[in-house]
Write a protein that holds these residues in place. Structure first.
Motif, PDB file in Angstrom:
ATOM      1  N   ILE A 155       5.900  11.303  12.261  1.00 55.83           N
ATOM      2  CA  ILE A 155       6.722   9.965  11.976  1.00 55.83           C
ATOM      3  C   ILE A 155       5.949   9.215  11.059  1.00 55.83           C
ATOM      4  CG2 ILE A 155       7.567   7.927  13.025  1.00 55.83           C
ATOM      5  CD1 ILE A 155       7.719   9.684  15.780  1.00 55.83           C
ATOM      6  N   ASP A 156       6.556   8.825   9.975  1.00 56.32           N
ATOM      7  CA  ASP A 156       5.829   7.971   8.697  1.00 56.32           C
ATOM      8  C   ASP A 156       6.228   6.558   9.448  1.00 56.32           C
ATOM      9  OD1 ASP A 156       6.282   7.507   5.415  1.00 56.32           O
ATOM     10  OD2 ASP A 156       5.241   6.521   6.757  1.00 56.32           O
TER      11      ASP A 156
ATOM     12  N   LYS B 104     -11.125  -2.806 -15.853  1.00 54.95           N
ATOM     13  CA  LYS B 104     -12.114  -1.610 -15.304  1.00 54.95           C
ATOM     14  C   LYS B 104     -11.277  -0.867 -14.037  1.00 54.95           C
ATOM     15  CE  LYS B 104     -16.588  -1.047 -13.539  1.00 54.95           C
ATOM     16  NZ  LYS B 104     -17.777  -1.671 -12.976  1.00 54.95           N
ATOM     17  N   LEU B 105     -10.575  -1.729 -13.206  1.00 57.86           N
ATOM     18  CA  LEU B 105      -9.767  -1.405 -11.932  1.00 57.86           C
ATOM     19  C   LEU B 105      -8.494  -0.885 -12.586  1.00 57.86           C
ATOM     20  CD1 LEU B 105     -10.468  -4.436  -9.547  1.00 57.86           C
ATOM     21  CD2 LEU B 105     -10.898  -2.049  -8.913  1.00 57.86           C
TER      22      LEU B 105
ATOM     23  N   PRO C 188      -6.763  -0.090 -16.214  1.00 61.47           N
ATOM     24  CA  PRO C 188      -6.716   0.141 -17.720  1.00 61.47           C
ATOM     25  C   PRO C 188      -5.303   0.093 -18.147  1.00 61.47           C
ATOM     26  CG  PRO C 188      -7.877   2.175 -16.658  1.00 61.47           C
ATOM     27  CD  PRO C 188      -7.303   1.228 -15.513  1.00 61.47           C
TER      28      PRO C 188
ATOM     29  N   MET D  39      -6.271  -5.978   8.650  1.00 64.22           N
ATOM     30  CA  MET D  39      -5.705  -7.132   9.035  1.00 64.22           C
ATOM     31  C   MET D  39      -4.362  -6.717   9.626  1.00 64.22           C
ATOM     32  SD  MET D  39      -5.317 -10.282   6.597  1.00 64.22           S
ATOM     33  CE  MET D  39      -4.499 -11.491   7.154  1.00 64.22           C
ATOM     34  N   HIS D  40      -3.607  -5.605   9.668  1.00 62.88           N
ATOM     35  CA  HIS D  40      -2.382  -5.430  10.175  1.00 62.88           C
ATOM     36  C   HIS D  40      -2.415  -4.577  11.429  1.00 62.88           C
ATOM     37  CE1 HIS D  40      -0.966  -6.118   5.912  1.00 62.88           C
ATOM     38  NE2 HIS D  40      -0.696  -7.285   6.567  1.00 62.88           N
TER      39      HIS D  40
ATOM     40  N   LEU E 131      -7.160   4.132   2.326  1.00 60.51           N
ATOM     41  CA  LEU E 131      -7.094   2.901   1.127  1.00 60.51           C
ATOM     42  C   LEU E 131      -6.289   1.815   1.979  1.00 60.51           C
ATOM     43  CD1 LEU E 131      -6.228   4.642  -1.971  1.00 60.51           C
ATOM     44  CD2 LEU E 131      -8.380   3.415  -1.278  1.00 60.51           C
ATOM     45  N   LEU E 132      -5.842   2.110   3.185  1.00 59.76           N
ATOM     46  CA  LEU E 132      -5.406   0.976   3.933  1.00 59.76           C
ATOM     47  C   LEU E 132      -6.068   0.110   4.573  1.00 59.76           C
ATOM     48  CD1 LEU E 132      -2.455   2.872   5.893  1.00 59.76           C
ATOM     49  CD2 LEU E 132      -1.939   1.171   4.011  1.00 59.76           C
TER      50      LEU E 132
ATOM     51  N   PRO F 127     -11.529   4.590  -5.585  1.00 59.35           N
ATOM     52  CA  PRO F 127     -10.570   4.308  -7.037  1.00 59.35           C
ATOM     53  C   PRO F 127     -11.341   3.495  -8.169  1.00 59.35           C
ATOM     54  CG  PRO F 127      -9.355   3.485  -5.108  1.00 59.35           C
ATOM     55  CD  PRO F 127     -10.773   3.731  -4.911  1.00 59.35           C
TER      56      PRO F 127
ATOM     57  N   GLY G  23     -10.883   2.905 -12.754  1.00 55.43           N
ATOM     58  CA  GLY G  23      -9.810   2.755 -13.617  1.00 55.43           C
ATOM     59  C   GLY G  23      -9.974   4.085 -14.731  1.00 55.43           C
ATOM     60  N   LEU G  24     -11.230   3.956 -15.193  1.00 56.57           N
ATOM     61  CA  LEU G  24     -11.373   4.972 -16.370  1.00 56.57           C
ATOM     62  C   LEU G  24     -12.752   5.716 -15.919  1.00 56.57           C
ATOM     63  CD1 LEU G  24     -11.214   2.864 -19.583  1.00 56.57           C
ATOM     64  CD2 LEU G  24      -9.444   4.535 -18.562  1.00 56.57           C
TER      65      LEU G  24
ATOM     66  N   PHE H  34      -8.052   8.446 -17.979  1.00 58.46           N
ATOM     67  CA  PHE H  34      -7.418   7.657 -16.790  1.00 58.46           C
ATOM     68  C   PHE H  34      -7.425   8.441 -15.584  1.00 58.46           C
ATOM     69  CE2 PHE H  34      -4.694   4.846 -14.785  1.00 58.46           C
ATOM     70  CZ  PHE H  34      -3.736   5.412 -13.987  1.00 58.46           C
TER      71      PHE H  34
ATOM     72  N   VAL I 237      -5.023   8.027  -8.589  1.00 62.24           N
ATOM     73  CA  VAL I 237      -5.119   7.784  -7.043  1.00 62.24           C
ATOM     74  C   VAL I 237      -4.128   8.371  -6.466  1.00 62.24           C
ATOM     75  CG1 VAL I 237      -5.929   6.321  -5.334  1.00 62.24           C
ATOM     76  CG2 VAL I 237      -6.819   6.013  -7.646  1.00 62.24           C
TER      77      VAL I 237
ATOM     78  N   LYS J 262      -2.592   6.178   1.643  1.00 57.00           N
ATOM     79  CA  LYS J 262      -2.128   5.076   1.916  1.00 57.00           C
ATOM     80  C   LYS J 262      -1.087   5.116   3.350  1.00 57.00           C
ATOM     81  CE  LYS J 262      -2.557   1.888  -1.355  1.00 57.00           C
ATOM     82  NZ  LYS J 262      -2.412   0.420  -1.136  1.00 57.00           N
TER      83      LYS J 262
ATOM     84  N   ILE K 285       0.528   6.213   7.191  1.00 60.95           N
ATOM     85  CA  ILE K 285       0.187   6.167   8.499  1.00 60.95           C
ATOM     86  C   ILE K 285       1.113   7.162   9.190  1.00 60.95           C
ATOM     87  CG2 ILE K 285       0.265   4.926  10.483  1.00 60.95           C
ATOM     88  CD1 ILE K 285      -0.841   2.769   9.620  1.00 60.95           C
ATOM     89  N   VAL K 286       0.959   8.150   9.650  1.00 59.57           N
ATOM     90  CA  VAL K 286       1.656   9.288  10.488  1.00 59.57           C
ATOM     91  C   VAL K 286       1.215   9.307  11.804  1.00 59.57           C
ATOM     92  CG1 VAL K 286       2.389  11.297  10.209  1.00 59.57           C
ATOM     93  CG2 VAL K 286       1.995  10.200   8.156  1.00 59.57           C
TER      94      VAL K 286
END
Lengths: 215, 111
Positions: free
Chosen positions: A10-11, A185-186, A188, B1-2, B36-37, B83, B85-86, B93, B96, B100, B102-103
């Motif tokens: 279940i997602d 950078k994060l 591009p 947080m969640h 990543l969550l 993660p 960027g470059l 490039f 990712v 993310k 949740i199962v």
């Protein structure tokens, strides 16, 4: 009594994803471009909407959904510009989600561009697709020039990154170029705009982007 | 947080399933979560325990496995753990994927 084990797969996020898809279908059907404006508290999200509507309101039909914790302060600011607008009182919710947004959409069928102003928060909104076409993330120099570096995920997934209040950079000791470089950078691929909504720097670049979005 | 919010959704789904199967007790829930969550597993466990008190899920073991995202340069294929960027190697490039989700993978119950 006996024990059984069930494979469920279940997602947990599936319901938000489903409603986000439905929102996206609604926007596609009525040819609406939806912009999810995320960003830090007080970074200028509402003023960005106001300035955009002031400048382009004659050529583009705008609408706005504003997330306000309580009351309707942001709604009142935007409603002065005579565009359809709706408030979503988020209370203790730290982000908008597709479900909250889905309840408001009917009144925006005739708009070309819908602003959805998210809760001021650089952490939570990132994981909740609203069905938007474009994700904007806005911060200002007054949050400190390490704010981009400290919140990588929201910037990584943005389409447009706005660094606002750059006229105050010297006064607060913020290195704007560092913020821009951290963003690039994060991410591009994102468009990074240095802006000051009070002095007008960067606004023309933003307005051009908005015009291209609805053309 | 969640963590509390996610714990609630997990509990709701498990309750639905338990009702379907007419279970007397839920003994284990296995979930997989993308890294990543940034969900804190101890906090998730805390809220899971807090919110299942007095229910048939009380005492169930919450088994959390993490899934890493696939982070790979689209040009040279270099893999990354976080993660970026470059690509540092070729400037390409870096894509990712995942990380993310949740199962709820499995639920163990007494029927």
């Amino acid at each position: 009594m006996h024990k059984i084990e069930i494979d469920t797969n279940i997602d947990v996020l599936s319901l938000n994803k489903k409603i986000a898809r439905e929102n996206r279908e609604f926007f596609k059907k009525y040819k609406i471009k939806a912009i999810n404006i995320m960003g830090a508290i007080g970074s200028g999200k509402t003023l960005l909407i106001e300035k955009t509507v002031e400048s382009l309101g004659d050529e583009i039909k705008f609408g706005a959904i504003l997330g306000d914790v309580v009351g309707s302060a942001d709604l009142k600011k935007v409603a002065r510009h005579n565009i359809p607008a709706e408030v979503v009182n988020t209370g203790k919710e730290c982000h908008l989600d597709a479900h909250l947004v889905s309840h408001c959409l009917e009144k925006f069928k005739d708009v070309d561009l819908l602003f959805i102003e998210n809760v001021g928060n650089l952490i939570c909104p990132v994981d909740f697709d609203l069905g938007e076409s474009v994700r904007v993330v806005m911060v200002s120099v007054t949050e400190g020039d390490d704010v981009v570096d400290k919140h990588p995920e929201i910037f990584r997934l943005a389409d447009v990154i706005i660094i606002n209040k750059i006229a105050l950079a010297d006064a607060v000791g913020a290195n704007v170029e560092k913020m821009v470089n951290d963003a690039k950078k994060l991410n591009p691929k994102a468009k990074v705009i240095k802006m000051d909504l009070k002095t007008g720097v960067g606004v023309a670049e933003w307005l051009q982007l908005v015009k291209e979005l609805v053309s | 947080m969640h963590e509390m919010g996610f714990a609630k959704i997990i509990i709701d789904e498990v309750n639905k399933l338990a009702k379907e199967k007419d279970a007397k007790k839920v003994t284990a829930v296995k979930i997989i979560m993308g890294e990543l969550l940034l969900i804190n597993p101890e906090q998730l466990n805390f809220w899971f325990k807090a919110l299942t008190q007095g229910t048939i899920i009380e005492g169930a073991k919450l088994d959390i496995s993490f899934v890493k995202p696939k982070i790979i340069c689209t040009i040279c294929g270099k893999n990354y753990n976080q993660p970026v960027g470059l690509c540092e190697k070729c400037g390409g490039f870096v894509k990712v994927e995942g990380g993310k989700e949740i199962v709820i993978e499995k639920v163990e119950m007494e029927v």
